[in-house]
Design a protein around this motif. Structure first.
Motif, PDB file in Angstrom:
ATOM      1  N   TYR A 194       0.866  -1.180   0.000  1.00  0.00           N
ATOM      2  CA  TYR A 194       0.000   0.000   0.000  1.00  0.00           C
ATOM      3  C   TYR A 194       0.903   1.229   0.000  1.00  0.00           C
ATOM      4  O   TYR A 194       1.468   1.596   1.025  1.00  0.00           O
ATOM      5  N   LEU A 195       1.059   1.842  -1.150  1.00  0.00           N
ATOM      6  CA  LEU A 195       1.979   2.968  -1.279  1.00  0.00           C
ATOM      7  C   LEU A 195       1.221   4.282  -1.112  1.00  0.00           C
ATOM      8  O   LEU A 195       0.447   4.681  -1.985  1.00  0.00           O
ATOM      9  N   LEU A 253       1.231  15.738   2.871  1.00  0.00           N
ATOM     10  CA  LEU A 253       1.933  15.388   4.102  1.00  0.00           C
ATOM     11  C   LEU A 253       1.381  14.054   4.610  1.00  0.00           C
ATOM     12  O   LEU A 253       0.163  13.846   4.620  1.00  0.00           O
ATOM     13  N   PHE A 254       2.270  13.169   5.041  1.00  0.00           N
ATOM     14  CA  PHE A 254       1.864  11.828   5.468  1.00  0.00           C
ATOM     15  C   PHE A 254       1.923  11.723   6.988  1.00  0.00           C
ATOM     16  O   PHE A 254       2.824  11.118   7.566  1.00  0.00           O
ATOM     17  N   GLN A 255       0.921  12.319   7.617  1.00  0.00           N
ATOM     18  CA  GLN A 255       0.899  12.404   9.079  1.00  0.00           C
ATOM     19  C   GLN A 255       0.787  11.035   9.731  1.00  0.00           C
ATOM     20  O   GLN A 255       1.352  10.802  10.794  1.00  0.00           O
ATOM     21  N   GLN A 256       0.084  10.113   9.089  1.00  0.00           N
ATOM     22  CA  GLN A 256      -0.121   8.799   9.701  1.00  0.00           C
ATOM     23  C   GLN A 256       1.182   8.019   9.835  1.00  0.00           C
ATOM     24  O   GLN A 256       1.392   7.308  10.826  1.00  0.00           O
ATOM     25  N   ASP A 257       2.067   8.142   8.846  1.00  0.00           N
ATOM     26  CA  ASP A 257       3.287   7.334   8.845  1.00  0.00           C
ATOM     27  C   ASP A 257       4.532   8.100   9.280  1.00  0.00           C
ATOM     28  O   ASP A 257       5.558   7.481   9.549  1.00  0.00           O
ATOM     29  N   ALA A 258       4.469   9.417   9.332  1.00  0.00           N
ATOM     30  CA  ALA A 258       5.595  10.213   9.836  1.00  0.00           C
ATOM     31  C   ALA A 258       5.034  11.333  10.712  1.00  0.00           C
ATOM     32  O   ALA A 258       5.224  12.519  10.434  1.00  0.00           O
ATOM     33  N   PRO A 259       4.337  10.974  11.802  1.00  0.00           N
ATOM     34  CA  PRO A 259       3.610  11.983  12.588  1.00  0.00           C
ATOM     35  C   PRO A 259       4.495  13.038  13.229  1.00  0.00           C
ATOM     36  O   PRO A 259       4.135  14.221  13.247  1.00  0.00           O
ATOM     37  N   LYS A 260       5.640  12.646  13.772  1.00  0.00           N
ATOM     38  CA  LYS A 260       6.499  13.630  14.440  1.00  0.00           C
ATOM     39  C   LYS A 260       7.104  14.600  13.432  1.00  0.00           C
ATOM     40  O   LYS A 260       7.203  15.806  13.680  1.00  0.00           O
ATOM     41  N   VAL A 300      11.379   6.123   9.755  1.00  0.00           N
ATOM     42  CA  VAL A 300      11.708   5.493   8.479  1.00  0.00           C
ATOM     43  C   VAL A 300      10.684   4.399   8.226  1.00  0.00           C
ATOM     44  O   VAL A 300      10.744   3.330   8.821  1.00  0.00           O
ATOM     45  N   ASP A 301       9.737   4.678   7.365  1.00  0.00           N
ATOM     46  CA  ASP A 301       8.625   3.766   7.132  1.00  0.00           C
ATOM     47  C   ASP A 301       8.801   3.055   5.802  1.00  0.00           C
ATOM     48  O   ASP A 301       9.187   3.661   4.806  1.00  0.00           O
ATOM     49  N   GLU A 302       8.499   1.761   5.772  1.00  0.00           N
ATOM     50  CA  GLU A 302       8.680   0.982   4.543  1.00  0.00           C
ATOM     51  C   GLU A 302       7.680   1.362   3.457  1.00  0.00           C
ATOM     52  O   GLU A 302       7.831   0.978   2.313  1.00  0.00           O
ATOM     53  N   GLY A 303       6.660   2.128   3.797  1.00  0.00           N
ATOM     54  CA  GLY A 303       5.674   2.524   2.805  1.00  0.00           C
ATOM     55  C   GLY A 303       5.946   3.866   2.171  1.00  0.00           C
ATOM     56  O   GLY A 303       5.165   4.332   1.347  1.00  0.00           O
ATOM     57  N   LEU A 304       7.040   4.538   2.547  1.00  0.00           N
ATOM     58  CA  LEU A 304       7.394   5.844   1.991  1.00  0.00           C
ATOM     59  C   LEU A 304       8.785   5.763   1.381  1.00  0.00           C
ATOM     60  O   LEU A 304       9.721   5.287   2.023  1.00  0.00           O
ATOM     61  N   MET A 357      18.850  -3.601  -4.628  1.00  0.00           N
ATOM     62  CA  MET A 357      18.012  -3.467  -3.445  1.00  0.00           C
ATOM     63  C   MET A 357      16.855  -4.449  -3.498  1.00  0.00           C
ATOM     64  O   MET A 357      16.310  -4.744  -4.555  1.00  0.00           O
ATOM     65  N   ASN A 358      16.490  -4.944  -2.346  1.00  0.00           N
ATOM     66  CA  ASN A 358      15.402  -5.915  -2.248  1.00  0.00           C
ATOM     67  C   ASN A 358      14.086  -5.167  -2.060  1.00  0.00           C
ATOM     68  O   ASN A 358      13.541  -5.072  -0.964  1.00  0.00           O
ATOM     69  N   LEU A 359      13.560  -4.627  -3.161  1.00  0.00           N
ATOM     70  CA  LEU A 359      12.346  -3.829  -3.116  1.00  0.00           C
ATOM     71  C   LEU A 359      11.178  -4.594  -3.730  1.00  0.00           C
ATOM     72  O   LEU A 359      11.359  -5.352  -4.681  1.00  0.00           O
ATOM     73  N   PRO A 360       9.975  -4.398  -3.210  1.00  0.00           N
ATOM     74  CA  PRO A 360       8.801  -5.009  -3.843  1.00  0.00           C
ATOM     75  C   PRO A 360       8.684  -4.559  -5.298  1.00  0.00           C
ATOM     76  O   PRO A 360       9.084  -3.447  -5.655  1.00  0.00           O
ATOM     77  N   LEU A 361       8.122  -5.411  -6.127  1.00  0.00           N
ATOM     78  CA  LEU A 361       8.037  -5.135  -7.553  1.00  0.00           C
ATOM     79  C   LEU A 361       7.279  -3.839  -7.832  1.00  0.00           C
ATOM     80  O   LEU A 361       7.662  -3.059  -8.709  1.00  0.00           O
ATOM     81  N   LYS A 362       6.213  -3.568  -7.079  1.00  0.00           N
ATOM     82  CA  LYS A 362       5.435  -2.351  -7.293  1.00  0.00           C
ATOM     83  C   LYS A 362       6.282  -1.110  -7.030  1.00  0.00           C
ATOM     84  O   LYS A 362       6.189  -0.117  -7.765  1.00  0.00           O
ATOM     85  N   VAL A 363       7.113  -1.151  -5.996  1.00  0.00           N
ATOM     86  CA  VAL A 363       7.984  -0.023  -5.671  1.00  0.00           C
ATOM     87  C   VAL A 363       9.042   0.146  -6.753  1.00  0.00           C
ATOM     88  O   VAL A 363       9.293   1.261  -7.243  1.00  0.00           O
ATOM     89  N   ARG A 364       9.666  -0.962  -7.119  1.00  0.00           N
ATOM     90  CA  ARG A 364      10.709  -0.919  -8.155  1.00  0.00           C
ATOM     91  C   ARG A 364      10.139  -0.381  -9.475  1.00  0.00           C
ATOM     92  O   ARG A 364      10.770   0.432 -10.161  1.00  0.00           O
ATOM     93  N   SER A 365       8.928  -0.822  -9.824  1.00  0.00           N
ATOM     94  CA  SER A 365       8.302  -0.386 -11.068  1.00  0.00           C
ATOM     95  C   SER A 365       8.028   1.117 -11.043  1.00  0.00           C
ATOM     96  O   SER A 365       8.195   1.811 -12.055  1.00  0.00           O
ATOM     97  N   HIS A 366       7.609   1.641  -9.868  1.00  0.00           N
ATOM     98  CA  HIS A 366       7.339   3.082  -9.787  1.00  0.00           C
ATOM     99  C   HIS A 366       8.636   3.883  -9.872  1.00  0.00           C
ATOM    100  O   HIS A 366       8.663   4.959 -10.489  1.00  0.00           O
TER     101      HIS A 366
END
Length: 347
Positions: free
Chosen positions: A153-154, A180-187, A239-243, A280-289
């Motif tokens: 979920y990107l 702004l991604f408050q949910q994943d980087a609130p501080k 450092v969130d894996e979704g960003l 890098m060991n990235l998910p295919l969706k991330v690598r494709s983007h």
């Protein structure tokens, strides 16, 4: 089970193939070699072709290697849409008493379908057959059953929600609008919003710009204000894996782990270093983007990503195009006039 026909396409038939296999298993090697860059390039090109041949699903079309019975290990890949990820030598040996540059080696091979990534450890041989150099897969030493990609979920790719808060950075060159991604980087987001509403960034320059890399603002090294934040000093990483560091990502600069203050940068690279990406060991969706929009994947996991530019990348690129000195400082820096916040429209 029907025997693989892949060996027929490579030029060695029937009993001759058995003789070759026995010879390979029996021969001694002389010494361990350090792979040269052309050895690595050759195996890379060979495995890329092999991947394309597997994707066709035609057993008779696999001509990059003599497969023999080892072809069964690649059945999960045949006929699927495949992405070649990476291959390299883990070891390389010269055959004892042979002057034809025949080599034996152990390689890793990573390849992905739309849903899984596979890793193989393969024992290979390069043979001098007449006037040609041919390759033979002696043995698949190890293979996994395929690691499933998570349903990634990107956040940076999701549609803007009605009434979502957007941030506008008004500069001398135009306006940059970002999410702004408050949910994943609130501080990080709370600190950015707090400092911006205090007017901390008003009148400050993009004091470091590097074309095809980043533009950077805030209190840079040596100013004495690097640690200033709404928390009274440095604060921890988020450092969130979704960003990710896609082109236009807005991130916090730091001096090492958990030393975030007010420094920030915006990624400015509309392409990607393919060699770095596939290491890098990235998910295919991330690598494709990354391949589609560009960015700096080698920074992932080291710096906090808290926003994404959605309008105004032309302004970011204009700032990045400035003439700079040897320390990447613009000769005539573009400044931030003010930072404001607004709600996204419902349409």
């Amino acid at each position: 089970m029907k025997k693989s026909k892949g060996i027929l396409a490579a030029g060695i038939l029937g009993a001759a193939a058995i003789v070759v296999k026995k010879k390979l298993e029996a021969e001694p090697v002389r010494k361990h070699l350090i792979p040269r860059h052309w050895d690595e390039q050759e195996i890379k090109e060979r495995m890329q072709s092999f991947t394309e041949e597997l994707a066709t699903g035609d057993e008779e079309g696999i001509g990059s290697f003599f497969l023999g019975k080892e072809g069964k290990h690649f059945n999960p890949l045949k006929g699927q849409e495949l992405t070649f990820l990476e291959t390299h030598f883990l070891s390389l040996f010269k055959v004892k008493g042979n002057s034809d540059n025949n080599l034996r080696g152990l390689i890793s091979y990573r390849v992905a379908t739309a849903k899984k990534e596979y890793t193989y450890l393969i024992k290979v041989a390069r043979l001098n057959v007449g006037e040609k150099l041919e390759w033979y897969i002696q043995k698949v030493v190890q293979q996994d059953r395929g690691i499933k990609y998570p349903n990634q979920y990107l956040l940076q790719l999701t549609p803007i929600r009605p009434h979502e808060e957007l941030c506008q950075i008004e500069t001398d060159a135009g306006t940059i609008t970002m999410r702004l991604f408050q949910q994943d980087a609130p501080k990080a987001v709370k600190n950015w919003r707090g400092l911006a509403k205090q007017g901390f960034y008003d009148g400050t320059p993009f004091a470091r710009v590097i074309k095809d890399f980043v533009i950077q603002g805030g209190a840079l090294d040596g100013s004495g204000n690097e640690a200033e934040s709404i928390y009274g000093g440095y604060f921890e990483d988020e450092v969130d894996e979704g960003l990710y560091h896609f082109d236009g990502a807005v991130c916090l600069g730091n001096h090492g782990p958990n030393t975030n203050g007010n420094q920030f940068y915006i990624v400015e690279r509309n392409h990607v270093d393919q060699e770095q990406l596939y290491r890098m060991n990235l998910p295919l969706k991330v690598r494709s983007h990354y391949e589609a929009v560009g960015g700096i994947p080698e920074l992932d996991g080291r710096y906090t990503v808290f926003g994404q530019v959605i309008e105004g990348m032309a302004v970011v690129r204009e700032i990045a195009d400035q003439v700079t000195n040897e320390e990447d400082a613009p000769l005539n820096p573009i400044r931030i006039q003010k930072i404001t916040f607004k709600k996204a429209s419902q349409s």
